[in-house]
Design a protein around this motif. Structure first.
Motif, short mmCIF file in Angstrom:
data_model
loop_
_atom_site.label_atom_id
_atom_site.label_comp_id
_atom_site.label_asym_id
_atom_site.label_seq_id
_atom_site.Cartn_x
_atom_site.Cartn_y
_atom_site.Cartn_z
N ILE A 86 0.86 -1.18 0.00
CA ILE A 86 0.00 0.00 0.00
C ILE A 86 0.90 1.23 0.00
O ILE A 86 1.72 1.41 0.90
N LEU A 87 0.76 2.06 -1.00
CA LEU A 87 1.62 3.23 -1.15
C LEU A 87 1.06 4.43 -0.39
O LEU A 87 -0.10 4.45 0.00
N SER A 88 1.89 5.43 -0.20
CA SER A 88 1.51 6.63 0.54
C SER A 88 1.64 7.84 -0.37
O SER A 88 2.60 7.96 -1.13
N VAL A 89 0.66 8.74 -0.29
CA VAL A 89 0.68 9.97 -1.07
C VAL A 89 0.47 11.16 -0.13
O VAL A 89 -0.47 11.17 0.66
N ASP A 90 1.36 12.13 -0.22
CA ASP A 90 1.29 13.34 0.60
C ASP A 90 0.58 14.43 -0.21
O ASP A 90 1.07 14.86 -1.24
#
Length: 332
Positions: A86-90
């Motif tokens: 699961i990737l993270s986006v700011d």
């Protein structure tokens, strides 16, 4: 959606799907259960086109592409969630710009659409496995902590106080503001839930009436809907609970607007094709308490399922414990 193929097929784990082409080269499969084709066969002619974009995100998967020579190529393997993290986006840039403005829909659209690279990151992250982490959203750390604090206050109320919180209408847990339930974990796995709908309306029925009518329901068949029940409103704590939870609701609605606009931008869709179909804010907000499990408990707590909403926003407290099972790798 000008070009439509009205056929049924089985691909991967999608059974009885309806297939659409978009921009003449992408094929999407939508499970027929969401279209209710057996009940309303006239839908096969897509007379209810206005709410199709909502369905596209219920179980959206690109299953094939058509190349320049008209040859179908299966892309399911390249988009498979096998072992994907699961990737993270700011989204701090978007959040800050919106916070400095007036908060109008037009302004939100301008801010989000001007951050095309960020919109593409959001879409790509979701395509990895269907989930993503979002950082620096309108749901600030202080707001999340405040919401969790008042959630704890709610669930620590005496049982008789909580059991008074039933919504108006009939239809089981969907129409109860407070309820307790168990899933596959059985009686040892007792979960408490506080279920809220849009507090600005007298009943959810008025939000959904046109949807049911356009789908061919007779008015007497339409569910009665429900309204919220709030705890201890005559007390200072009860008033602060309601104020805090509604503040969280509003920020969730704002984040939803941001995400839908980001999807429109990244997918090169007509502006408003998604956001204008969510203007009634027919959202559901649930506060949940998962109780401590007995020692040796080793069962699946909730079986595989799909939320019947366009998207789900989820936070949990510092105790943690919620996990996702990757059915392809059989790892948590």
């Amino acid at each position: 959606l000008e070009s439509v193929i009205s056929i049924a097929l089985v691909i991967d784990d999608v059974e009885d799907a309806v297939v659409f082409t978009i921009d003449n080269n992408v094929i999407l499969a939508i499970p027929a259960i969401f279209m209710d084709l057996d009940v309303y066969p006239e839908w096969r002619e897509l007379r209810v086109v206005p709410f199709l974009p909502i369905l596209l995100f219920l179980d959206l998967r690109i299953i094939a592409r058509v190349d320049d020579d008209g040859i179908f190529s299966n892309t399911a393997a390249s988009l498979s969630p096998h072992g994907k993290e699961i990737l993270s986006v700011d989204i701090a840039t978007i959040t800050a710009a919106i916070a400095d403005g007036t908060g109008t829909k037009e302004e939100i659209r301008a801010v989000v659409s001007n951050n095309r690279a960020l919109c593409a990151d959001i879409l790509d992250s979701v395509r990895q496995c269907g989930f993503l982490y979002l950082e620096n959203t309108p749901l600030s750390v202080s707001l999340i902590e405040q919401t969790l604090h008042w959630s704890d206050w709610l669930f620590n109320l005496p049982l008789h106080e909580k059991e008074r919180l039933h919504g108006d209408g009939i239809g089981g847990a969907e129409y109860e503001t407070y309820y307790r339930y168990t899933h596959e974990g059985g009686e040892d796995d007792n979960i408490e839930a506080f279920n809220l709908c849009n507090d600005a309306v007298e009943s959810t029925r008025e939000l959904r009436m046109s949807y049911y009518l356009s789908a061919g329901f007779e008015e007497e068949w339409i569910p009665p809907g429900r309204a919220n029940k709030w705890p201890c409103l005559k007390t200072r704590e009860g008033s602060r609970f309601k104020e805090s939870i509604l503040q969280y609701w509003e920020k969730c609605a704002l984040l939803t607007e941001i995400l839908l606009t980001a999807f429109e931008t990244a997918l090169h869709l007509e502006p408003g094709i998604l956001t204008e179909r969510h203007t009634r804010l027919d959202h559901t907000l649930e506060l949940k308490k998962y109780h401590v499990l007995p020692e040796g408990f080793n069962k699946i707590r909730i079986a595989d399922h799909a939320d019947l909403s366009t998207l789900t926003l989820l936070i949990q407290d510092s105790v943690g414990g919620l996990q996702l099972l990757d059915r392809y790798t059989n790892t948590w």
